[in-house]
Design an enzyme around this catalytic site. Structure first.
Site, PDB file in Angstrom:
ATOM      1  N   SER A 125      48.893  11.776  37.572  1.00 23.29           N
ATOM      2  CA  SER A 125      48.227  12.807  36.848  1.00 23.29           C
ATOM      3  C   SER A 125      49.281  13.396  35.845  1.00 23.29           C
ATOM      4  CB  SER A 125      47.826  13.817  37.853  1.00 23.29           C
ATOM      5  OG  SER A 125      47.334  15.207  37.113  1.00 23.29           O
ATOM      6  N   TYR A 133      51.044  20.302  44.126  1.00 24.39           N
ATOM      7  CA  TYR A 133      49.933  19.024  43.612  1.00 24.39           C
ATOM      8  C   TYR A 133      50.874  18.091  42.467  1.00 24.39           C
ATOM      9  CZ  TYR A 133      46.550  16.555  41.116  1.00 24.39           C
ATOM     10  OH  TYR A 133      45.578  15.305  40.703  1.00 24.39           O
TER      11      TYR A 133
END
Ligand SMILES: NC(=O)c1ccc[n+]([C@@H]2O[C@H](COP(=O)([O-])OP(=O)(O)OC[C@H]3O[C@@H](n4cnc5c(N)ncnc54)[C@H](OP(=O)(O)O)[C@@H]3O)[C@@H](O)[C@H]2O)c1
Length: 263
Positions: free
Chosen positions: A142, A155
């Site tokens: 990501s 995250y």
């Protein structure tokens, strides 16, 4: 790699980017193995993929965070489909909460799914690829792993781990003719945003810039066919991540300001 008649295993294929990857790989003539927890949705994706390709698409229900289920996957694969040519580690989850408030259960879910199970599955499938001296492993990271924002620290830590792991893996596996592709997307129009922030504040804030999963999936499949090293999208986020390296102090202030922080 030409994907026609190759076997592609996609985790997290019951929706979102994983389902889009299944359709894009099917359109290139691949046989598919689709994994996730929601069996009915997985079977629907498999049926649509078969309709696109006329090839095999097997659905395997699995909770990747459960080590015993992960251990059972390889024997099932060997019995059902034989060797996997392309492994796409796509399953992932994020919860956007302040670092000091994130409940232990969510912390473990992120780390177990996004990091530990990705590494464990890669070891299992990677060994079978190493024996055959061929294969491609795609890890969905990501932009968060490069450009962390407030409320995404855990995250982002998980995705930074995916990026670092992929970089090491790539060097180790190159002599074995196994390619490693890391994909670092910005926001994508999937259920991810609602799970990360059930108020939908985040989903609404990024709606204008969120990537289309079908377009991204096609780009990833082309990346597999061309043995690319990394895919980063959208490019302005990648540029911002690069600039951050040069002026991290200024970047911290900018990224945390309402101008950039959408969480
Ligand atoms: N959407 C974004 O904004 C965004 C941005 C950057 C990167 N990413 C990354 O892109 C990847 C795909 O995300 P997405 O946007 O497509 O999210 P999504 O729509 O929420 O899909 C996540 C997939 O993971 C599966 N999954 C969740 N927990 C699982 C478990 N314990 N075991 C097995 N499968 C599990 C889900 O299926 P079941 O619930 O059926 O198990 C689902 O198929 C993730 O790695 C995510 O971190 C997403």
């Amino acid at each position: 790699m030409n994907l026609t008649n190759k076997t592609v295993l996609i985790t997290g294929a019951s929706g979102g980017l994983g389902a889009a990857l299944a359709y894009a790989a099917a359109a290139r003539g691949a046989n598919l193995v689709l994994c996730a927890r929601r069996g009915e949705r997985l079977r629907q994706v498999a049926a649509r993929a078969r309709a696109i390709s006329g090839k095999r698409a097997d659905a395997i229900r699995i909770d990747l965070t459960q080590p015993d289920q992960l251990d059972r996957l390889l024997p099932i694969l060997q019995q059902k489909v034989g060797a996997v040519d392309v492994l796409i580690n796509n399953a992932g989850v994020g919860y956007f909460e302040n670092a000091l408030d994130l409940p232990d259960e969510k912390l473990r879910q992120i780390m177990r799914l996004d990091v530990v199970s990705l590494i464990q599955l890669t070891q299992k499938i990677g060994l079978t690829m190493a024996a055959l001296r061929r294969g491609t492993i795609v890890n969905i990271g990501s932009q968060a792993g490069k450009l962390v924002t407030p409320k995404a620290s855990v995250y982002a830590a998980a995705k930074a781990a995916v990026i670092a792991y992929s970089n090491g893996l790539r060097m180790e596996l190159r002599p074995l003719n196994i390619h490693v592709l890391t994909v670092n997307p910005g926001p994508i129009k999937t259920e991810f945003a609602h799970i990360a922030d059930p108020t939908d504040h985040y989903a609404q804030a990024v709606a204008a810039i969120a990537l289309d999963p079908e377009q991204l999936a096609k780009k990833i499949i082309r990346g597999i066919e061309r043995d690319l090293r990394e895919i980063n999208a959208p490019w302005p986020m990648e540029l911002a991540a690069k600039l951050r390296t040069f002026a991290p102090g200024i970047a911290d202030h900018l990224i945390a300001s309402p101008l950039f922080n959408r969480k």
